[in-house]
Design a protein around this motif. Structure first.
Motif, mmCIF file in Angstrom:
data_model
loop_
_atom_site.group_PDB
_atom_site.id
_atom_site.type_symbol
_atom_site.label_atom_id
_atom_site.label_comp_id
_atom_site.label_asym_id
_atom_site.label_seq_id
_atom_site.Cartn_x
_atom_site.Cartn_y
_atom_site.Cartn_z
ATOM 1 N N GLU A 101 -8.478 0.344 -8.069
ATOM 2 C CA GLU A 101 -8.702 -0.900 -8.813
ATOM 3 C C GLU A 101 -10.043 -1.537 -8.471
ATOM 4 N N SER A 102 -10.447 -1.435 -7.214
ATOM 5 C CA SER A 102 -11.672 -2.100 -6.769
ATOM 6 C C SER A 102 -12.903 -1.214 -6.852
ATOM 7 N N PRO A 114 -10.346 -9.315 -7.976
ATOM 8 C CA PRO A 114 -9.149 -10.027 -8.458
ATOM 9 C C PRO A 114 -7.880 -9.687 -7.691
ATOM 10 N N GLY A 115 -7.837 -8.505 -7.061
ATOM 11 C CA GLY A 115 -6.657 -8.121 -6.305
ATOM 12 C C GLY A 115 -6.653 -8.610 -4.873
ATOM 13 N N SER A 116 -7.681 -9.355 -4.472
ATOM 14 C CA SER A 116 -7.675 -9.917 -3.123
ATOM 15 C C SER A 116 -6.672 -11.067 -3.050
ATOM 16 N N CYS A 117 -6.159 -11.300 -1.871
ATOM 17 C CA CYS A 117 -5.182 -12.382 -1.712
ATOM 18 C C CYS A 117 -5.811 -13.734 -2.033
ATOM 19 N N ARG A 168 4.257 -9.235 -6.193
ATOM 20 C CA ARG A 168 5.066 -9.370 -7.399
ATOM 21 C C ARG A 168 6.174 -10.406 -7.241
ATOM 22 N N GLU A 201 -8.179 -14.441 -4.223
ATOM 23 C CA GLU A 201 -8.279 -14.656 -5.655
ATOM 24 C C GLU A 201 -6.922 -14.875 -6.292
ATOM 25 N N MET A 202 -5.903 -14.174 -5.825
ATOM 26 C CA MET A 202 -4.570 -14.366 -6.390
ATOM 27 C C MET A 202 -4.044 -15.760 -6.088
ATOM 28 N N ARG A 232 -4.003 2.582 -4.407
ATOM 29 C CA ARG A 232 -4.048 1.775 -5.634
ATOM 30 C C ARG A 232 -5.203 0.784 -5.610
ATOM 31 N N LEU A 233 -5.394 0.118 -4.462
ATOM 32 C CA LEU A 233 -6.451 -0.881 -4.369
ATOM 33 C C LEU A 233 -7.840 -0.253 -4.403
ATOM 34 N N THR A 237 1.192 -13.079 -1.135
ATOM 35 C CA THR A 237 0.966 -12.634 -2.510
ATOM 36 C C THR A 237 1.829 -11.421 -2.831
#
Length: 241
Positions: A168-169, A77-80, A38, A82-83, A164-165, A36
């Motif tokens: 976000e989480s 949503p930022g978990s691999c 960008r 979910e992506m 960052r995570l 996963t």
């Protein structure tokens, strides 16, 4: 190593998507490893779009994630998971039984990592592994200094990514966070590897991983030793070659 350079980012995304699509078409029972980030998100969505426009049977295809963020809430949503689920697995109609991911939480990561790699092995091993590369040369959560004989395990995370995570989480600072990842030895067992990199920010590490002697200081340099590895770049990522 084979090197393929596409002129634009859109051409790069489409070429990478066709790598995935071609594998599913030519090997209906394949196990495809995906990462996963960008670089990879749009190629996953394009592969799903190709399948929707030109449907073919993917009922025996297995998708396996390269790594996972450990410690975040289930469904983050930022978990691999979910992506990959939203970018490609759900769109292809890949069911849970053929969607193999490492856990975001576990009371025994060593056990779960062993179960994960054994299941990949039981299905015939990774037919194709699409690998992104970090700006410091990391593969998955195999940061610089990771031993080349490392196997699937709970590893550390780059401090900037962790910060960052966490934000976000909503994970508090006193809760542990890390990355669960296939090890370098697991990666090298893949039958075929396509390393993907796009953008000028990847130009320096692309040059290093291709030109330096193989070293654990640049984990991606080990791919020089893989018998079937292609490096797929856009013009910006290839600008220093």
């Amino acid at each position: 190593m084979k090197i393929r350079i596409e002129n634009t980012e859109s051409e790069f995304d489409l070429a990478a998507a066709w790598c995935i699509t071609a594998q599913m078409l030519t090997q209906p029972e394949c196990v495809i490893g995906l990462s996963t980030g960008r670089t990879t998100g749009n190629m996953h969505r394009l592969a799903a779009r190709i399948h929707s426009e030109f449907p073919f049977d993917v009922s025996r295809v297995t998708i396996a994630g390269l790594d996972e963020v450990a410690g975040v809430p289930c469904g983050f949503p930022g978990s691999c998971r979910e992506m990959l689920r939203t970018e490609i697995a759900e769109e292809l109609g890949i069911g849970e039984s053929n969607f193999l991911m490492l856990p975001v939480s576990s009371d025994d990561y060593a056990r779960d990592c062993g179960t994960f790699t054994e299941e990949i092995k039981r299905r015939g091993g990774l037919s194709l592994l699409m690998l992104g590369v970090g700006e410091n040369g990391h593969l998955g959560f195999n940061q610089p200094g990771s031993p080349f004989d490392s196997v699937c395990r709970l590893s550390s995370m780059h401090p900037e990514l962790e910060s960052r995570l966490r934000e976000e989480s909503g994970l508090p600072d006193d809760r542990p966070m890390g990355g669960v990842t296939l090890g370098i030895a697991d990666i090298m067992k893949a039958e075929r590897i396509v390393l993907v990199a796009k953008g000028g920010n990847k130009a320096s590490i692309v040059k290093r991983l291709l030109e330096v002697p193989v070293t654990e200081d640049v984990p991606a340099s080990v791919l020089q030793l893989h018998p079937d590895c292609e490096v797929l770049l856009d013009a910006a990522a290839a600008s220093l070659l």
